[in-house]
Design an enzyme around this catalytic site. Structure first.
Site, mmCIF file in Angstrom:
data_model
loop_
_atom_site.group_PDB
_atom_site.id
_atom_site.type_symbol
_atom_site.label_atom_id
_atom_site.label_comp_id
_atom_site.label_asym_id
_atom_site.label_seq_id
_atom_site.Cartn_x
_atom_site.Cartn_y
_atom_site.Cartn_z
ATOM 1 N N GLY A 16 0.831 -1.214 0.000
ATOM 2 C CA GLY A 16 0.000 0.000 0.000
ATOM 3 C C GLY A 16 0.859 1.256 0.000
ATOM 4 O O GLY A 16 0.455 2.289 0.528
ATOM 5 N N THR A 19 0.049 5.319 -1.838
ATOM 6 C CA THR A 19 -0.857 6.391 -1.395
ATOM 7 C C THR A 19 -0.716 6.631 0.115
ATOM 8 O O THR A 19 -0.085 5.835 0.831
ATOM 9 C CB THR A 19 -2.340 6.002 -1.655
ATOM 10 O OG1 THR A 19 -2.650 4.850 -0.848
ATOM 11 C CG2 THR A 19 -2.606 5.704 -3.113
ATOM 12 N N LEU A 21 -0.530 7.067 3.966
ATOM 13 C CA LEU A 21 0.537 6.929 4.967
ATOM 14 C C LEU A 21 1.686 6.070 4.451
ATOM 15 O O LEU A 21 2.848 6.299 4.806
ATOM 16 C CB LEU A 21 -0.038 6.332 6.263
ATOM 17 C CG LEU A 21 -1.161 7.161 6.911
ATOM 18 C CD1 LEU A 21 -1.634 6.516 8.206
ATOM 19 C CD2 LEU A 21 -0.706 8.599 7.167
ATOM 20 N N ARG A 41 -2.383 -2.880 -5.688
ATOM 21 C CA ARG A 41 -3.088 -3.388 -6.865
ATOM 22 C C ARG A 41 -2.971 -2.454 -8.063
ATOM 23 O O ARG A 41 -2.954 -2.900 -9.199
ATOM 24 C CB ARG A 41 -4.580 -3.612 -6.519
ATOM 25 C CG ARG A 41 -4.805 -4.663 -5.435
ATOM 26 C CD ARG A 41 -6.208 -4.567 -4.880
ATOM 27 N NE ARG A 41 -6.479 -3.259 -4.279
ATOM 28 C CZ ARG A 41 -7.622 -2.900 -3.728
ATOM 29 N NH1 ARG A 41 -8.617 -3.761 -3.684
ATOM 30 N NH2 ARG A 41 -7.772 -1.703 -3.219
ATOM 31 N N PHE A 98 -14.338 0.294 5.425
ATOM 32 C CA PHE A 98 -15.424 1.264 5.219
ATOM 33 C C PHE A 98 -16.371 1.146 6.394
ATOM 34 O O PHE A 98 -16.412 0.121 7.064
ATOM 35 C CB PHE A 98 -16.144 1.045 3.878
ATOM 36 C CG PHE A 98 -16.595 -0.366 3.617
ATOM 37 C CD1 PHE A 98 -17.714 -0.895 4.250
ATOM 38 C CD2 PHE A 98 -15.892 -1.181 2.740
ATOM 39 C CE1 PHE A 98 -18.124 -2.192 4.004
ATOM 40 C CE2 PHE A 98 -16.295 -2.488 2.483
ATOM 41 C CZ PHE A 98 -17.412 -2.988 3.124
ATOM 42 N N SER A 106 -22.581 -8.144 3.709
ATOM 43 C CA SER A 106 -22.623 -9.519 3.217
ATOM 44 C C SER A 106 -21.369 -10.229 3.729
ATOM 45 O O SER A 106 -20.413 -9.567 4.156
ATOM 46 C CB SER A 106 -22.624 -9.529 1.678
ATOM 47 O OG SER A 106 -21.364 -9.093 1.193
ATOM 48 N N TYR A 148 -8.077 0.796 17.623
ATOM 49 C CA TYR A 148 -9.207 -0.088 17.943
ATOM 50 C C TYR A 148 -8.852 -1.570 17.746
ATOM 51 O O TYR A 148 -9.711 -2.435 17.874
ATOM 52 C CB TYR A 148 -10.499 0.336 17.224
ATOM 53 C CG TYR A 148 -10.484 0.367 15.713
ATOM 54 C CD1 TYR A 148 -10.268 -0.776 14.948
ATOM 55 C CD2 TYR A 148 -10.755 1.557 15.040
ATOM 56 C CE1 TYR A 148 -10.294 -0.747 13.569
ATOM 57 C CE2 TYR A 148 -10.778 1.601 13.645
ATOM 58 C CZ TYR A 148 -10.541 0.442 12.918
ATOM 59 O OH TYR A 148 -10.564 0.474 11.537
ATOM 60 N N PRO A 189 -1.828 4.057 14.620
ATOM 61 C CA PRO A 189 -2.098 5.486 14.414
ATOM 62 C C PRO A 189 -3.521 5.861 14.842
ATOM 63 O O PRO A 189 -4.450 5.070 14.701
ATOM 64 C CB PRO A 189 -1.962 5.667 12.893
ATOM 65 C CG PRO A 189 -1.503 4.350 12.340
ATOM 66 C CD PRO A 189 -1.861 3.303 13.344
ATOM 67 N N PRO A 191 -6.107 9.412 14.191
ATOM 68 C CA PRO A 191 -6.535 10.023 12.925
ATOM 69 C C PRO A 191 -5.449 10.792 12.195
ATOM 70 O O PRO A 191 -4.900 11.762 12.720
ATOM 71 C CB PRO A 191 -7.667 10.976 13.353
ATOM 72 C CG PRO A 191 -7.426 11.265 14.786
ATOM 73 C CD PRO A 191 -6.728 10.065 15.365
#
Ligand code: HXC
Ligand code: NAP
Length: 285
Positions: A16, A19, A21, A41, A98, A106, A148, A189, A191
């Site tokens: 990743g 983009t 962080l 990806r 999300f 689902s 969390y 981290p 926010p």
């Protein structure tokens, strides 16, 4: 933050890394002298980032890789070794997330998040780890979790469950693979605004309605460089005796949510004389 050349000649792979962080960490690693491999990806995004971060068009390699697919992860390892000859550090940063009430999900929606976060992390860890053990090479793994991961969080349950798994993996392998000279640490981290996270967690005007800075005792969100500083330290040799640790970087956010009486912050200074008198009156009752 670190001395010039602190990561000189280290080869660092960031999943990743095109983009947000991941890119911020990669930028700083390169500034400190590292050779960088960024994997995700979207090859076009990776190529753009590689162009932006590289020095002399040489030291940043973009590799298309879906971390949920073990064969692609093996190819990431192969491409890295072909280009740079070795790997010193792996940053498991790729994630999917999300907000949603869990009952609306689902089983495939649950799968997609857990697969990127937890399966992606163990796929990369296993492929790279086996190679380090075979080559007798010491190395370090840095996993990006969230606060969390230990408290859990409503409305992002697949992510919370997966990040908790990554934290358990971090602590477990910190012990098991120390004998091979492989260290494991994590960063949690709070926010740090990124397009990827904010579009999915605070879409539309939710950004304004739920100002995350207000939840933070320091009254602000994090700056990407602050996270990059910590990450650079944890992948560098300066942190050689830190193993199995998770370091929170959230301005005190999660503790503010946890402390039973932290809501008393809302009491104005002018009320404290009256409150003190009431409390003192109760002495001996
Ligand atoms: C309910 C949803 C949904 C939504 C997707 N799905 N979005 N369900 N609400 N908002 C369901 C789909 O209907 C489908 O299930 C299943 O999930 C897979 O969806 P796809 O779109 O096919 O998946 P894919 O194309 O692989 O995309 C993965 C993704 C996407 C996670 C959904 O958002 C993504 O690519 N994310 C990568 C970047 C990212 O998420 N960054 C944020 C990290 S932030 P069905 O049943 O219909 O087939 C982070 C920070 C945490 O982790 C802490 C912040 C403070
Ligand atoms: P981001 O920009 O959306 O980063 C997520 C990255 O993961 C993207 O580059 C994405 O690239 C990659 N990715 C997703 N699925 C992948 C897959 N299957 N294979 C390979 N790569 C994949 O979001 P971010 O905010 O920078 O998040 C970075 C990390 O920080 C994540 O681990 C996140 O959980 C953590 N974090 C962020 C915050 C925050 O406030 N921003 C807070 C706590 C934790 P592609 O789409 O090209 O695959």
């Amino acid at each position: 933050m670190l001395k010039e050349d602190s990561l000189k000649d280290k080869v660092i792979v960031i999943t990743g890394g095109g983009t947000g962080l991941g890119k911020a960490m990669g930028k700083y690693f390169v500034e400190l002298g590292a050779n960088l491999v960024i994997a995700s990806r979207k090859l076009d995004v990776l190529e753009e980032t590689a162009k932006e971060l590289s020095i002399n068009d040489r030291n940043v390699l973009p590799v298309q890789c879906d971390v949920t697919d073990y064969a692609q992860v093996e190819n990431l390892l192969k491409s890295t070794v072909e280009k740079f000859g070795k790997v010193d550090a792996l940053v498991n940063n790729a994630a999917g997330n999300f907000i949603s009430p869990t009952e609306r999900l689902s089983h495939r929606a649950f799968d997609v998040i857990v697969n990127i976060v937890l399966k992606g992390t163990y796929n990369c860890t296993l492929a790279f780890g086996k190679n380090w053990i075979k080559e007798k090479q010491s190395a370090t793994v840095l996993n990006i979790v969230t606060t969390y991961a230990w408290t859990g969080s409503a409305y992002v349950v697949p992510s919370a469950a997966a990040k908790a798994g990554v934290l358990a993996l971090t602590r477990s392998l910190a012990v098991e693979w120390a004998k091979y000279g492989i260290r494991f640490n994590a960063i949690a981290p709070g926010p740090f605004p990124t397009k990827g996270a904010w579009d999915r967690l605070l879409p539309g005007d939710m950004k304004d309605k739920f100002d995350l800075a207000k939840k933070v005792p320091l009254k602000r969100v994090g700056e990407h460089q602050e996270l990059a500083n910590l990450a650079a330290y944890l992948v560098s040799d300066y942190s050689a005796y830190i193993n199995g640790e998770v370091i929170t970087i959230d301005g005190g956010e999660w503790l503010k949510g946890a402390g039973q009486f932290n809501m008393l912050e809302m009491v104005p200074d002018s009320m404290w004389d009256m409150i003190e008198q009431m409390v003192r009156k109760s002495k001996g009752s």
